[in-house]
Design a protein around this motif. Structure first.
Motif, PDB file in Angstrom:
ATOM      1  N   ASP A   1     -23.201 -28.472   0.141  1.00  0.00           N
ATOM      2  CA  ASP A   1     -23.316 -29.986   0.453  1.00  0.00           C
ATOM      3  C   ASP A   1     -22.952 -30.913  -0.621  1.00  0.00           C
ATOM      4  O   ASP A   1     -23.479 -30.845  -1.742  1.00  0.00           O
ATOM      5  CB  ASP A   1     -24.859 -30.144   1.006  1.00  0.00           C
ATOM      6  N   TYR A   2     -21.782 -31.525  -0.443  1.00  0.00           N
ATOM      7  CA  TYR A   2     -21.213 -32.255  -1.601  1.00  0.00           C
ATOM      8  C   TYR A   2     -22.201 -33.382  -1.964  1.00  0.00           C
ATOM      9  O   TYR A   2     -21.984 -34.068  -3.043  1.00  0.00           O
ATOM     10  CB  TYR A   2     -19.909 -32.903  -1.232  1.00  0.00           C
ATOM     11  N   ARG A   3     -23.141 -33.687  -1.124  1.00  0.00           N
ATOM     12  CA  ARG A   3     -24.153 -34.919  -1.430  1.00  0.00           C
ATOM     13  C   ARG A   3     -25.214 -34.526  -2.147  1.00  0.00           C
ATOM     14  O   ARG A   3     -25.862 -35.142  -2.781  1.00  0.00           O
ATOM     15  CB  ARG A   3     -24.746 -35.515   0.184  1.00  0.00           C
TER      16      ARG A   3
ATOM     17  N   GLY B   1     -27.251 -38.819   1.977  1.00  0.00           N
ATOM     18  CA  GLY B   1     -26.160 -39.047   1.210  1.00  0.00           C
ATOM     19  C   GLY B   1     -25.806 -40.438   0.788  1.00  0.00           C
ATOM     20  O   GLY B   1     -25.338 -41.126  -0.042  1.00  0.00           O
TER      21      GLY B   1
ATOM     22  N   THR C   1     -23.019 -39.204  -4.942  1.00  0.00           N
ATOM     23  CA  THR C   1     -22.195 -39.217  -3.638  1.00  0.00           C
ATOM     24  C   THR C   1     -21.424 -40.421  -3.167  1.00  0.00           C
ATOM     25  O   THR C   1     -20.222 -40.414  -2.762  1.00  0.00           O
ATOM     26  CB  THR C   1     -23.412 -39.075  -2.567  1.00  0.00           C
ATOM     27  N   HIS C   2     -21.818 -41.664  -3.841  1.00  0.00           N
ATOM     28  CA  HIS C   2     -21.190 -42.855  -3.616  1.00  0.00           C
ATOM     29  C   HIS C   2     -19.832 -42.785  -4.380  1.00  0.00           C
ATOM     30  O   HIS C   2     -18.795 -43.440  -3.908  1.00  0.00           O
ATOM     31  CB  HIS C   2     -22.005 -44.104  -3.945  1.00  0.00           C
TER      32      HIS C   2
ATOM     33  N   ALA D   1     -20.827 -35.144 -10.507  1.00  0.00           N
ATOM     34  CA  ALA D   1     -19.704 -35.125  -9.277  1.00  0.00           C
ATOM     35  C   ALA D   1     -18.766 -34.041  -9.762  1.00  0.00           C
ATOM     36  O   ALA D   1     -17.973 -33.410  -8.858  1.00  0.00           O
ATOM     37  CB  ALA D   1     -19.133 -36.420  -9.335  1.00  0.00           C
TER      38      ALA D   1
ATOM     39  N   ASP E   1     -17.365 -40.591  -2.441  1.00  0.00           N
ATOM     40  CA  ASP E   1     -17.356 -41.323  -1.346  1.00  0.00           C
ATOM     41  C   ASP E   1     -16.025 -42.266  -1.398  1.00  0.00           C
ATOM     42  O   ASP E   1     -15.025 -42.540  -0.507  1.00  0.00           O
ATOM     43  CB  ASP E   1     -18.299 -42.124  -0.617  1.00  0.00           C
TER      44      ASP E   1
ATOM     45  N   ASN F   1     -28.306 -42.186  -5.013  1.00  0.00           N
ATOM     46  CA  ASN F   1     -27.371 -40.822  -5.011  1.00  0.00           C
ATOM     47  C   ASN F   1     -25.838 -41.373  -5.623  1.00  0.00           C
ATOM     48  O   ASN F   1     -25.275 -41.391  -4.786  1.00  0.00           O
ATOM     49  CB  ASN F   1     -27.430 -40.129  -3.689  1.00  0.00           C
TER      50      ASN F   1
ATOM     51  N   ARG G   1     -20.657 -30.563  -8.619  1.00  0.00           N
ATOM     52  CA  ARG G   1     -20.631 -30.618  -6.982  1.00  0.00           C
ATOM     53  C   ARG G   1     -19.000 -29.970  -6.915  1.00  0.00           C
ATOM     54  O   ARG G   1     -18.718 -29.263  -5.880  1.00  0.00           O
ATOM     55  CB  ARG G   1     -20.620 -31.757  -6.254  1.00  0.00           C
TER      56      ARG G   1
ATOM     57  N   TYR H   1     -20.616 -30.770   4.123  1.00  0.00           N
ATOM     58  CA  TYR H   1     -21.859 -31.308   4.464  1.00  0.00           C
ATOM     59  C   TYR H   1     -22.620 -30.601   5.356  1.00  0.00           C
ATOM     60  O   TYR H   1     -22.177 -30.026   6.244  1.00  0.00           O
ATOM     61  CB  TYR H   1     -21.954 -32.783   4.622  1.00  0.00           C
TER      62      TYR H   1
END
Length: 322
Positions: free
Chosen positions: A268-270, A275, A283-284, A79, A287, A280, A83, A300
């Motif tokens: 894409d951030y995922r 996502g 991604t969570h 993360a 988020d 993953n 990313r 995304y």
């Protein structure tokens, strides 16, 4: 009808011409960095001893503590340096940046600026001499061999030319780079060893060597994304690139196993079309911080863009083709 002697001579001459015209692999003499070889050899051997201690004498609190460190560090890599800073796939407010910088520092995987610079070069010049961990040079080279030798001149040159002005202007990353000589031993070795010794009376040997298991496991998971994820697996989004989809890696790397998608859509951030995939984790993580306002401008890929790319360049293994 069998060819006559002249025909045979012609065929033989033509074969020799074709052999000369075939592209030849250019062999390069590598300059081995023996101090790095010795260091990494020691760390891996010591980590193997740590595995033995993990199952024979380490306390449960030490195991749980180091598991938490592994998870924390994986978020710092996935993360954070990957990313957020390498691909600028989203933006983060100062508290989250500081948190991710510290989480990344715990892994011992150089500074964010150096890591992100190499990764940007990898994406821009993938599988060329400029790529720090080019997969065309073999599985060992792309996994760990690239650390054991001097870099190709083209790699050094492109590394100087790649734009990292955003990283150099970031006060959090400048702080890490300035004090990395202190932060690295403190957060990678000293504190993770002292905490088990002071709080639950773990032995020095157990505390140190079990933590080395986590450090080397984290490093090799990252290396696998440069090696295995460019050698094995499917290519549902782009069959013309070396990056592959190898889902089992996602569990260990907090969601980075959809590598073919990531190279097709690096912004894409995922790092994945899915996502909300339960593995993953990064991604969570992002988020969650988006919900509390610490992460924002999440980029995304639209379903339409994905569908068009799958149709145009995919290898037919995408779920839409099933």
């Amino acid at each position: 009808m069998a060819p006559n002697l002249k025909d045979k001579d012609f065929l033989q001459a033509d074969k020799k011409i074709q052999e000369r015209l075939k592209p030849k692999a250019v062999k390069r003499e590598y300059t081995i960095l023996y101090h790095v070889v010795l260091l990494l050899a020691y760390l891996h051997i010591a980590a193997l001893y740590g595995v033995y201690l993990l199952f024979t004498s380490a306390k449960w609190a030490t195991v749980v503590f180091n598991t938490l460190i592994f998870v924390t560090g994986s978020y710092g890599i996935s993360a954070g340096v990957h990313r957020l800073w390498s691909h600028r796939a989203y933006k983060a407010k100062m508290p989250l940046q500081i948190m991710l910088m510290l989480m990344h520092t715990m892994t011992g995987q150089t500074t964010v600026i150096n890591w992100a610079r190499d990764h940007r070069v990898h994406h821009k010049y993938c599988d060329t001499d400029a790529d720090p961990y080019s997969s065309v040079k073999g599985l060992f080279f792309s996994h760990i061999g690239w650390l054991l030798v001097k870099r190709h001149p083209e790699c050094l040159q492109k590394g100087k030319e790649i734009d990292i002005s955003d990283l150099l202007q970031n006060p959090v990353l400048r702080f890490q780079k300035k004090f990395y000589a202190i932060l690295n031993p403190l957060m990678v070795f000293i504190l993770p060893t002292l905490i088990p010794m002071c709080f639950w009376n773990e032995s020095l040997s157990n505390a140190f060597h079990v933590h080395l298991v986590i450090i080397m496991l984290g490093a090799n998971v990252t290396f696998c994304l440069n090696s295995i994820a460019h050698a094995y697996g499917n290519k549902p989004y782009d069959k013309n690139i070396s990056a592959t989809k190898i889902v089992p890696l996602s569990f260990m790397s907090s969601g980075e196993g959809y590598h073919n998608f990531h190279h097709a859509f690096p912004f894409d951030y995922r790092s994945s079309e899915f996502g909300n995939d339960y593995i993953n984790f990064s991604t969570h993580f992002i988020d969650f911080f988006a919900r509390i306002g610490w992460a924002y401008d999440l980029k995304y890929t639209t379903p339409d863009m994905i569908a068009k790319r799958v149709s145009r360049t995919g290898d037919g293994t995408h779920h839409r083709g099933e």
